[in-house]
Design a protein around this motif. Structure first.
Motif, PDB file in Angstrom:
ATOM      1  N   LYS A   1     -11.438  -0.103  -9.757  1.00  0.00           N
ATOM      2  CA  LYS A   1     -12.086  -1.411  -9.681  1.00  0.00           C
ATOM      3  C   LYS A   1     -11.250  -2.344  -8.826  1.00  0.00           C
ATOM      4  O   LYS A   1     -10.025  -2.390  -8.945  1.00  0.00           O
ATOM      5  CB  LYS A   1     -12.250  -1.983 -11.092  1.00  0.00           C
ATOM      6  N   HIS A   2     -11.920  -3.083  -7.932  1.00  0.00           N
ATOM      7  CA  HIS A   2     -11.238  -4.058  -7.082  1.00  0.00           C
ATOM      8  C   HIS A   2     -11.578  -5.465  -7.562  1.00  0.00           C
ATOM      9  O   HIS A   2     -12.728  -5.893  -7.518  1.00  0.00           O
ATOM     10  CB  HIS A   2     -11.663  -3.910  -5.622  1.00  0.00           C
ATOM     11  N   THR A   3     -10.554  -6.168  -8.028  1.00  0.00           N
ATOM     12  CA  THR A   3     -10.756  -7.567  -8.393  1.00  0.00           C
ATOM     13  C   THR A   3     -10.876  -8.399  -7.119  1.00  0.00           C
ATOM     14  O   THR A   3     -10.560  -7.939  -6.011  1.00  0.00           O
ATOM     15  CB  THR A   3      -9.569  -8.082  -9.215  1.00  0.00           C
TER      16      THR A   3
ATOM     17  N   GLY B   1      -3.945  -7.305 -13.493  1.00  0.00           N
ATOM     18  CA  GLY B   1      -4.696  -6.120 -13.877  1.00  0.00           C
ATOM     19  C   GLY B   1      -3.843  -4.880 -13.839  1.00  0.00           C
ATOM     20  O   GLY B   1      -2.734  -4.874 -13.309  1.00  0.00           O
ATOM     21  N   LYS B   2      -4.373  -3.786 -14.400  1.00  0.00           N
ATOM     22  CA  LYS B   2      -3.608  -2.550 -14.541  1.00  0.00           C
ATOM     23  C   LYS B   2      -3.992  -1.471 -13.548  1.00  0.00           C
ATOM     24  O   LYS B   2      -3.514  -0.342 -13.640  1.00  0.00           O
ATOM     25  CB  LYS B   2      -3.752  -2.024 -15.970  1.00  0.00           C
ATOM     26  N   GLU B   3      -4.901  -1.787 -12.619  1.00  0.00           N
ATOM     27  CA  GLU B   3      -5.246  -0.809 -11.595  1.00  0.00           C
ATOM     28  C   GLU B   3      -4.054  -0.647 -10.632  1.00  0.00           C
ATOM     29  O   GLU B   3      -3.282  -1.581 -10.424  1.00  0.00           O
ATOM     30  CB  GLU B   3      -6.479  -1.272 -10.813  1.00  0.00           C
ATOM     31  N   PRO B   4      -3.886   0.558 -10.037  1.00  0.00           N
ATOM     32  CA  PRO B   4      -2.745   0.803  -9.146  1.00  0.00           C
ATOM     33  C   PRO B   4      -2.590  -0.237  -8.041  1.00  0.00           C
ATOM     34  O   PRO B   4      -1.469  -0.666  -7.730  1.00  0.00           O
ATOM     35  CB  PRO B   4      -3.032   2.194  -8.586  1.00  0.00           C
ATOM     36  N   GLY B   5      -3.708  -0.660  -7.435  1.00  0.00           N
ATOM     37  CA  GLY B   5      -3.624  -1.650  -6.367  1.00  0.00           C
ATOM     38  C   GLY B   5      -3.107  -2.977  -6.867  1.00  0.00           C
ATOM     39  O   GLY B   5      -2.248  -3.619  -6.236  1.00  0.00           O
TER      40      GLY B   5
ATOM     41  N   PHE C   1       0.614  -4.776  -5.630  1.00  0.00           N
ATOM     42  CA  PHE C   1       0.761  -6.091  -5.031  1.00  0.00           C
ATOM     43  C   PHE C   1       1.460  -7.073  -5.971  1.00  0.00           C
ATOM     44  O   PHE C   1       2.196  -7.958  -5.523  1.00  0.00           O
ATOM     45  CB  PHE C   1      -0.611  -6.639  -4.614  1.00  0.00           C
ATOM     46  N   ASN C   2       1.233  -6.917  -7.272  1.00  0.00           N
ATOM     47  CA  ASN C   2       1.856  -7.818  -8.227  1.00  0.00           C
ATOM     48  C   ASN C   2       3.360  -7.610  -8.297  1.00  0.00           C
ATOM     49  O   ASN C   2       4.137  -8.568  -8.382  1.00  0.00           O
ATOM     50  CB  ASN C   2       1.236  -7.621  -9.607  1.00  0.00           C
ATOM     51  N   GLN C   3       3.800  -6.355  -8.247  1.00  0.00           N
ATOM     52  CA  GLN C   3       5.217  -6.055  -8.443  1.00  0.00           C
ATOM     53  C   GLN C   3       6.028  -6.151  -7.157  1.00  0.00           C
ATOM     54  O   GLN C   3       7.144  -6.687  -7.155  1.00  0.00           O
ATOM     55  CB  GLN C   3       5.380  -4.671  -9.064  1.00  0.00           C
ATOM     56  N   THR C   4       5.517  -5.628  -6.060  1.00  0.00           N
ATOM     57  CA  THR C   4       6.317  -5.593  -4.823  1.00  0.00           C
ATOM     58  C   THR C   4       5.541  -6.002  -3.578  1.00  0.00           C
ATOM     59  O   THR C   4       6.084  -6.653  -2.693  1.00  0.00           O
ATOM     60  CB  THR C   4       6.889  -4.180  -4.585  1.00  0.00           C
ATOM     61  N   GLY C   5       4.285  -5.603  -3.490  1.00  0.00           N
ATOM     62  CA  GLY C   5       3.551  -5.737  -2.236  1.00  0.00           C
ATOM     63  C   GLY C   5       3.397  -7.157  -1.750  1.00  0.00           C
ATOM     64  O   GLY C   5       3.616  -7.454  -0.560  1.00  0.00           O
ATOM     65  N   SER C   6       3.026  -8.089  -2.632  1.00  0.00           N
ATOM     66  CA  SER C   6       2.793  -9.468  -2.222  1.00  0.00           C
ATOM     67  C   SER C   6       4.059 -10.125  -1.692  1.00  0.00           C
ATOM     68  O   SER C   6       4.051 -10.758  -0.631  1.00  0.00           O
ATOM     69  CB  SER C   6       2.236 -10.272  -3.399  1.00  0.00           C
ATOM     70  N   ASP C   7       5.161  -9.970  -2.402  1.00  0.00           N
ATOM     71  CA  ASP C   7       6.427 -10.570  -1.962  1.00  0.00           C
ATOM     72  C   ASP C   7       6.897  -9.954  -0.651  1.00  0.00           C
ATOM     73  O   ASP C   7       7.371 -10.661   0.248  1.00  0.00           O
ATOM     74  CB  ASP C   7       7.498 -10.389  -3.036  1.00  0.00           C
ATOM     75  N   ALA C   8       6.774  -8.630  -0.544  1.00  0.00           N
ATOM     76  CA  ALA C   8       7.194  -7.950   0.680  1.00  0.00           C
ATOM     77  C   ALA C   8       6.351  -8.405   1.873  1.00  0.00           C
ATOM     78  O   ALA C   8       6.854  -8.568   2.987  1.00  0.00           O
ATOM     79  CB  ALA C   8       7.097  -6.437   0.504  1.00  0.00           C
TER      80      ALA C   8
END
Length: 380
Positions: free
Chosen positions: A216-218, A262-266, A270-277
């Motif tokens: 699912k894509h939020t 959310g708990k989906e892989p995407g 982004f929540n943990q590393t992608g957005s900041d990077a």
């Protein structure tokens, strides 16, 4: 009193103690390097190859210097060196910082520095922070600096651009030359642009891979993927040699990525590393593009930094403060430029011994080489 050392030396330690040549002792912690240095000091004095106040003995902390002085004094007493004990209060056993301060006090007036200066790196950092904040609030800076403010806060300009040039890269003996710095850094900025572009590509690849695994894509994840598409377009334009406002517009629109929940892989990526990077990479690309966009942009920034540097060093001298780095750099410069001073120290000390020498510190190496220069050699 017995001539026998209180601690027995093994073969390798004895070779180091007995050596009259330049000697480097490499060994692990607790292996007796300081003991070897002390015993070598005593041997040189006993064999009348050096006076107790003619051996320059340096270490790197006050505690170590005190322990070294106590150890050598004890070993001289055990070895019956009564004459050496009489002059031991003049023995040059200290930290490198203290020694550099003595050198600097002999000629600091020509640099506009009072001989009553205080060595305090923490106070210098506080002064640099105060001066940087005052400088930033008093001047808006040239156009290139105003462009940097689009993606950098005042705090980041202070910590990443101004303060390093007075506490790190800058030198009290060599003020920043904006033209030379701009020329030297142009290729580094080009390299930085490539590095940040590579980071953007990495986030694009990792983000899309994580999104494909998401059932699912939020709305926030969908928006993040759209920003990756814009970033990919930006990188294509850069590869095509496009410059100026089209790139800046894309960057302004694509770097402000929100963190999805959310708990989906995407979402997790982004929540943990992608957005900041992503934000960091976009900001780095923007800064590099600004600096490369105009030939005078780099010079504008470096002239702005040089003006701050001058104001900081003036305030530093008025405050009678020097950092340990400042003192070491001044000592090196004085020993290089003043041959009489260098000759005096070479005559004053027949031997030099350093405990825990930092052979990866270029400044320390240069100081040692100047002091250890042969009497018949006075190179520039």
């Amino acid at each position: 009193m017995s001539d026998k050392p209180a601690i027995q030396l093994d073969q390798y330690q004895m070779e180091a103690v007995s050596s009259d040549a330049n000697t480097v002792v490499t060994a692990g912690a607790g292996s007796g390097k300081t003991m070897v240095l002390s015993q070598r000091f005593v041997r040189l004095v006993k064999e009348q190859k050096a006076a107790a106040d003619g051996i320059l003995t340096l270490t790197f902390t006050r505690k170590a210097a005190l322990e070294m002085k106590q150890r050598i004094h004890r070993d001289l007493q055990r070895s019956g060196c009564s004459e050496a004990i009489k002059v031991f209060d003049r023995a040059a056993i200290s930290t490198l910082d203290s020694f550099c301060a003595r050198v600097v006090k002999s000629g600091c007036l020509r640099w506009g520095i009072s001989p009553g200066f205080t060595q305090d790196s923490d106070a210098c950092r506080t002064l640099a922070q105060e001066q940087a904040l005052s400088y930033l609030t008093a001047t808006q800076g040239p156009p290139a600096v105003k462009s940097l403010l689009e993606v950098m806060s005042f705090g980041e300009l202070q910590d990443d651009l101004l303060i390093p040039w007075v506490l790190g890269r800058g030198s009290i003996t060599a003020p920043l030359d904006p033209d030379a710095a701009a020329s030297a850094w142009k290729h580094r900025i080009t390299g930085a642009l490539g590095e940040y572009a590579d980071r953007m590509e990495q986030v694009i690849h990792e983000g899309r891979s994580a999104a494909r695994e998401s059932a699912k894509h939020t709305a926030t994840l969908t928006r993040a993927l759209e920003l990756l598409d814009q970033g990919e377009e930006l990188l294509t334009l850069i590869d095509q040699g496009v410059q100026g406002e089209p790139l800046y517009e894309l960057l302004r629109s694509c770097w402000n990525m929100r963190k999805p929940t959310g708990k989906e892989p995407g979402n997790i990526y982004f929540n943990q590393t992608g957005s900041d990077a992503w934000k960091e990479a976009c900001r780095g690309v923007f800064l590099a593009l600004v600096m490369l966009s105009r030939e005078d942009a780099q010079r504008e920034v470096y002239r702005w930094i040089a003006e701050f540097q001058g104001e900081y060093y003036l305030r530093l001298k008025r405050s009678q403060l020097l950092s340990f780095k400042d003192t070491a750099e001044l000592a090196r410069e004085m020993l290089i430029s003043d041959r009489e001073l260098r000759r005096w120290y070479k005559n004053r000390y027949s031997h030099i011994m350093i405990d825990e020498f930092q052979d990866n510190n270029q400044l320390q190496k240069e100081l040692l080489y100047l002091l250890a220069e042969r009497m018949d050699s006075e190179g520039d």
